[in-house]
Design a protein around this motif. Structure first.
Motif, short mmCIF file in Angstrom:
data_model
loop_
_atom_site.label_atom_id
_atom_site.label_comp_id
_atom_site.label_asym_id
_atom_site.label_seq_id
_atom_site.Cartn_x
_atom_site.Cartn_y
_atom_site.Cartn_z
N SER A 65 0.84 -1.19 0.00
CA SER A 65 0.00 0.00 0.00
C SER A 65 0.88 1.24 0.00
O SER A 65 2.12 1.15 -0.03
CB SER A 65 -0.93 0.00 1.22
N ARG A 69 -3.73 5.51 0.85
CA ARG A 69 -4.71 4.46 1.18
C ARG A 69 -4.53 3.87 2.58
O ARG A 69 -5.33 3.03 3.00
CB ARG A 69 -4.63 3.33 0.15
N ILE A 70 -3.50 4.29 3.28
CA ILE A 70 -3.15 3.59 4.52
C ILE A 70 -4.20 3.78 5.62
O ILE A 70 -4.38 2.91 6.48
CB ILE A 70 -1.76 4.07 5.01
N LEU A 73 -6.83 1.05 5.13
CA LEU A 73 -6.31 -0.26 4.74
C LEU A 73 -6.77 -1.35 5.71
O LEU A 73 -6.90 -2.52 5.33
CB LEU A 73 -4.78 -0.21 4.68
N LEU A 92 2.04 -7.47 4.82
CA LEU A 92 1.93 -6.14 4.20
C LEU A 92 3.33 -5.57 4.05
O LEU A 92 4.05 -5.40 5.04
CB LEU A 92 1.06 -5.23 5.07
N ASP A 148 -5.00 -3.34 -2.20
CA ASP A 148 -5.24 -2.62 -0.95
C ASP A 148 -6.49 -1.75 -0.98
O ASP A 148 -6.67 -0.91 -0.10
CB ASP A 148 -4.02 -1.74 -0.62
N ASP A 149 -7.35 -1.94 -1.97
CA ASP A 149 -8.54 -1.10 -2.07
C ASP A 149 -9.79 -1.88 -2.44
O ASP A 149 -10.73 -1.35 -3.03
CB ASP A 149 -8.31 0.01 -3.11
N ASN A 269 -11.58 5.81 -0.61
CA ASN A 269 -10.52 6.65 -0.05
C ASN A 269 -10.58 8.04 -0.66
O ASN A 269 -10.73 8.18 -1.88
CB ASN A 269 -9.13 6.04 -0.33
#
Length: 308
Positions: A65, A69-70, A73, A92, A148-149, A269
């Protein structure tokens, strides 16, 4: 709860104004209600991983990521922890370069107690991080890549593993397109059609690694970890590199038929830019695919995407 939203989103993917509105409602609803649901179940031991036994034969879910986006997540990780068939590890990979001076969100760090492994790498290999380091450090493991999304259904891993047991030497994916050809030439990526049903070893298949894709040990061509090559040819398109390595190795590809839908249910996001959208909208996929094909035609006298 997760499956309700994923199934609803999948069922309303039709080109009609009403279904577009319904997709919007489902997207927003999932991103409002699922965080509440996950928090309510955070102490349930069913949604944690056991300690991994050994490295040989492990099933490792690997992803990466970046800062934009964190914050959300943790929702993706919760989906992975809610799988009916658990992996042995969830790793990760984050780049130290990208997170200088930043602290990871507590809602993500708390998941380390339930099995999430956060590992840091010095170099930023962009989206290639999701497979590169896991293949490097755990070469005998079965690799499953995710994005990651995406909000994943609880059976996403189960379907991959069941099919991998039936087809032990194949790459198993939930999401793929047919490489488009016209008059012997590859058409632009935006014209490639989605695969909607079970497909086995079709030469025209191009899998997406983010919707949940399983790679058994030994399916990649020897250049898979040669970062100098992929950085120069397709640094923004890890899927092009992975598909090339599978094709050059002669490995088989299988599309499960249990996909997340042509458009997976997304984590929303703010101020996020999708790499997939960037590659498609700016024709970067076509440019990078051309570079990869030209390179291997020069090096091996082979076009990885040639189809008779």
């Amino acid at each position: 709860m997760i499956d309700f939203f994923v199934d609803m989103y999948r069922s309303c993917q039709k080109t009609h104004l009403f279904y577009s509105f319904l997709r919007f409602v489902v997207r927003v609803g999932a991103n409002i209600f699922l965080p509440v649901y996950f928090r309510m179940n955070s102490k349930n031991p069913r949604y944690s991983l056991l300690l991994p036994s050994n490295e040989n034969g492990q099933i490792i879910v690997s992803f990466t990521s970046f800062p934009a986006r964190i914050r959300r997540l943790w929702l993706v990780v919760e989906c992975l922890l809610h799988q009916t068939r658990k992996p042995d590890r969830i790793i990760l990979w984050l780049s130290e370069e990208q997170f200088i001076g930043q602290h990871l969100p507590q809602n993500l760090r708390r998941l380390e107690k339930r099995g999430l492994e956060i590992k840091w790498c010095k170099e930023d290999l962009r989206s290639h991080k999701k497979y590169f380091y896991t293949l490097q450090y755990y070469p005998k493991a079965t690799l499953i890549t995710v994005d990651d999304d995406i909000l994943y259904s609880s059976s996403m891993l189960l379907h991959l593993v069941e099919l991998a047991n039936q087809y032990p030497s194949s790459v198993i994916c939930h999401y793929a397109r047919y490489v488009g050809y016209r008059e012997g030439k590859i058409v632009p990526y935006r014209e490639w059609k989605y695969v909607e049903n079970f497909q086995e070893d079709a030469k025209k298949l191009f899998f997406g690694s983010g919707g949940g894709t399983l790679f058994p040990p030994g399916v990649f061509y020897k250049d898979i970890l040669n970062k100098d090559i992929f950085k120069s040819l397709c640094f923004q398109a890890d899927d092009i590199w992975l598909n090339t390595m599978i094709r050059l190795n002669g490995s088989k590809i299988l599309v499960s038929g249990y996909g997340q839908g042509m458009s997976p249910l997304p984590v929303l996001n703010r101020k996020d830019v999708s790499l997939a959208s960037l590659n498609v909208d700016e024709n970067q996929n076509d440019i990078q695919l051309s570079l990869v094909r030209e390179y291997y035609m020069q090096q091996l006298d082979v076009d990885p995407f040639y189809f008779k």
